[in-house]
Design an enzyme around this catalytic site. Structure first.
Site, PDB file in Angstrom:
ATOM      1  N   GLN A 150       0.810  -1.211   0.000  1.00  0.00           N
ATOM      2  CA  GLN A 150       0.000   0.000   0.000  1.00  0.00           C
ATOM      3  C   GLN A 150       0.850   1.270   0.000  1.00  0.00           C
ATOM      4  OE1 GLN A 150      -2.313  -0.650   3.554  1.00  0.00           O
ATOM      5  NE2 GLN A 150      -3.404  -2.396   2.683  1.00  0.00           N
ATOM      6  N   HIS A 166      -0.455  -0.358   5.622  1.00  0.00           N
ATOM      7  CA  HIS A 166      -0.784   0.667   6.625  1.00  0.00           C
ATOM      8  C   HIS A 166       0.302   1.740   6.767  1.00  0.00           C
ATOM      9  CE1 HIS A 166      -3.450  -2.644   8.674  1.00  0.00           C
ATOM     10  NE2 HIS A 166      -3.767  -2.402   7.403  1.00  0.00           N
ATOM     11  N   GLU A 221     -13.713   3.879  10.709  1.00  0.00           N
ATOM     12  CA  GLU A 221     -14.165   4.901  11.654  1.00  0.00           C
ATOM     13  C   GLU A 221     -14.012   6.312  11.105  1.00  0.00           C
ATOM     14  OE1 GLU A 221     -12.870   2.513  15.766  1.00  0.00           O
ATOM     15  OE2 GLU A 221     -11.961   4.457  15.314  1.00  0.00           O
ATOM     16  N   TYR A 247      -7.425   6.636  20.641  1.00  0.00           N
ATOM     17  CA  TYR A 247      -8.577   6.209  19.851  1.00  0.00           C
ATOM     18  C   TYR A 247      -8.777   4.699  19.837  1.00  0.00           C
ATOM     19  CZ  TYR A 247      -9.255  11.043  18.916  1.00  0.00           C
ATOM     20  OH  TYR A 247      -9.503  12.377  19.107  1.00  0.00           O
ATOM     21  N   TYR A 267      -9.782 -10.680   9.410  1.00  0.00           N
ATOM     22  CA  TYR A 267     -10.231 -10.999   8.059  1.00  0.00           C
ATOM     23  C   TYR A 267     -10.694 -12.446   7.922  1.00  0.00           C
ATOM     24  CZ  TYR A 267      -8.365  -6.483   6.628  1.00  0.00           C
ATOM     25  OH  TYR A 267      -8.131  -5.141   6.501  1.00  0.00           O
TER      26      TYR A 267
END
Length: 374
Positions: A90, A154, A248, A258, A269
């Protein structure tokens, strides 16, 4: 043998119960009437990630594979001197933002995957530079997360400025779920706040905490790929990917936790549970969570008069379902969701431009402008 089978059945039922999820209270609907359509402005892009508008109305576009494009008068020009990008999973060339006082100082801010520093692999970096003709000059790396890792997931990352001129940016947990997000001595799973020159604000929450990463502003995040200053309140709003479920929206507050991965509305998953908690004292609840996941990327809060029936709404790109989602809020509570431009493609970003029009970046296609229907 019967006892073993019975035990297995009990364990299976218990495991399934752990992985139960509560779907989002508000379900996405098709719009009854859509007064807007899309117009392809910049065609033939691969994965357009970041988008910023120069004062003359032209665009700077980051392509994930490492190219910085200047789009002006219908022509695409590749900008020389873009940061050296480490392409993995990513990771790639990520967000881009102009300084709020760009017309006077010329600073452009970018996040990207970088191999700089010790160890194999890479991590998220923040750079600023200036544009001279068709080249980036005066490049300065303001922050580089550590350690490097070969994990591909990520990286984050989005950038926003608040009304006081502080710079915020995100770094995802880098696939190290159980180590990074809850540890303020480590990078990853955080929202950071810097002065515009990369120095640490004196009132950052952890400046006097031993061994802490003093750039951290909030923690306990998974992978934030949407960030915007609320034009009505000045607060920094973000969206972040959950695992399977549990995406979120959060309003970022100083020193707040958080919760990832201690609390979550998502599951693994493979359908198993990694936490039984959706709330815990000392950890923030999201403003809204998505179950099932939409895979949110990009975010804007509409303030433009060009879209009177959307004013104050939140727009979020859905990578998974290939639409733009419109969320209607009352008193910071989502009361309605709409699926806009279904099947347009993986919506990577959504921006309200200085001229008031909204643009969306779609993977494999390009940049679309949202225009009122004639």
């Amino acid at each position: 043998m019967k006892k073993i089978n019975s035990l297995l059945i009990i364990l299976f039922i218990a495991c399934a119960a752990c992985a139960q999820q509560t779907e989002s209270e508000v379900k996405a609907e098709n719009p009854i009437a859509l007064n807007y359509s899309t117009e392809l402005i910049v065609p033939d892009l691969n994965i357009p990630w970041g988008l910023a508008f120069l004062p003359d109305g032209s665009m700077l576009i980051t392509e994930k594979l490492g190219t910085l494009i200047h789009f002006k008068d219908g022509q695409k020009t590749t900008i020389e001197g873009a940061p050296e990008v480490y392409i993995r999973g990513q990771g790639g060339f990520l967000d881009i933002q102009l300084h709020p006082d760009y017309e006077n100082n010329g600073w452009i801010y970018m996040t990207y995957s970088s191999q700089e520093g010790e160890g194999d692999g890479g991590n998220t970096a923040l750079m600023r530079a200036k544009l001279s003709s068709n080249s980036l000059v005066e490049k300065q790396v303001l922050y580089k997360a550590v350690p490097n890792t070969k994990k591909g997931q990520h990286w984050g990352s989005r950038i926003a400025f608040d009304n006081e001129g502080y710079l915020y940016f995100s770094v995802g947990d880098r696939g190290n779920r159980d180590v990074n997000p809850q540890d303020i001595t480590k990078d990853g799973g955080k929202i950071y706040r810097l002065n515009d020159d990369g120095s640490i604000p004196a009132d950052n929450p952890f400046v006097n905490t031993e061994n802490a990463k003093t750039a951290i502003f909030s923690y306990g995040h998974r992978n934030t790929q949407g960030m915007v200053k609320n034009p009505f309140t000045g607060a920094i709003w973000v969206n972040e990917h959950g695992p399977q479920g549990g995406d979120e929206i959060n309003i970022i507050q100083k020193a707040k936790n958080y919760g990832w991965p201690i609390i979550s509305y998502g599951i693994n998953y493979d359908g198993t549970s990694f936490t039984d908690l959706t709330e815990k004292e000392g950890m923030e609840q999201p403003l809204f969570y998505w179950v099932p996941s939409i895979a949110p990327s990009g975010m804007t809060i509409v303030s433009s008069n060009e879209y009177p029936d959307w004013k104050g709404n939140v727009l979020v790109g859905s990578l998974k379902f290939k639409y733009l989602e419109r969320l209607v809020l009352e008193n910071n509570k989502v009361i309605k969701r709409e699926k806009l431009f279904e099947d347009i493609g993986r919506v990577r970003n959504v921006i309200e431009s200085p001229n008031g029009y909204i643009y969306i970046a779609v993977e494999g296609k390009g940049i679309y402008k949202i225009v009122p229907k004639q």
